[in-house]
Design a protein around this motif. Structure first.
Motif: not given
Length: 222
Positions: A9, A13, A52-53, A55-57, A59-60
């Motif tokens: 994951p 990301a 968004a990417t 934040i995803w990064l 969070a991952a």
């Protein structure tokens, strides 16, 4: 024992973040996107997607297994505390300043005689990212942190060279005419209020760091 698939994951990301920031640089792609949806819509859409990417990064990274690469040293934890005020000031100044060379508020209205932060560096936002990632790399001795901060450090440093090459090709003879002078007295007011906003951002991040990322930098002071 965590295996490589436990980090998939985070690797996904990282790939999404790299694609979001790299694909628009492909020849003709940005022009086609702007033609399809308009300059303003493209800029807003790309900014939202990039956020968004990111934040995803993050969070991952926080969800990835904790595997130690090197030992933690309390002394190293002072590095981001010292470096991050400068990074925050560069970030605020870069995002709020006209800049024909790199990331910023666009080039319209840019005056090379009053360059502001661009007179100190053509890439204030990328330098802010490099300082953030570099200062957080060594105090965090885990695989997940090395993947995140090492990737972002390299991406930021390479981005400066890529931006220079791309902008130089796009501007042609105008490149030399647009190169900024050093900031003068007329720039001091703008640099001052941007610096103060950057310090406020730093203070907010410092106070919220524990709630957001599970680490409280202020504990070093007690």
């Amino acid at each position: 024992m965590p295996m490589i698939h436990d980090f998939l994951p985070l690797l996904a990301a990282l790939a999404a973040f790299a694609a979001t920031h790299s694909l628009p640089a492909l020849p003709g792609l940005r022009a086609r996107l702007v033609a399809a949806c308009g300059q303003r819509a493209y800029l807003w859409g790309h900014s939202l997607l990039a956020t968004a990417t990111l934040i995803w990064l993050v969070a991952a990274t926080l969800a990835a297994p904790r595997v130690l690469l090197w030992g933690f040293a309390d002394q190293a934890r002072w590095v981001p505390i010292v470096v991050m005020p400068l990074a925050c000031m560069l970030l605020v100044a870069g995002l709020s300043s006209r800049n024909p060379f790199s990331l910023g508020a666009g080039s319209k209205g840019y005056d090379p005689a009053r360059p502001g932060i661009v007179g100190l560096t053509r890439h204030p936002v990328l330098w802010a990212a490099a300082l953030w990632s570099g200062s957080h790399l060594f105090p965090n001795g885990e695989v997940r942190a090395a993947l995140l901060f090492g990737f972002l450090l390299g991406f930021s440093l390479m981005g400066m060279a890529l931006f220079d090459r791309r902008r130089r090709a796009a501007l042609g003879e105008r490149w030399q005419a647009l190169l900024p002078r050093r900031p003068g007295r007329a720039d001091l007011g703008g640099l001052l209020w941007r610096g103060l906003l950057g310090l406020l951002l730093y203070l907010g991040l410092l106070l919220a760091h524990g709630a957001l990322f599970g680490v409280k930098p202020l504990d070093l002071f007690w």
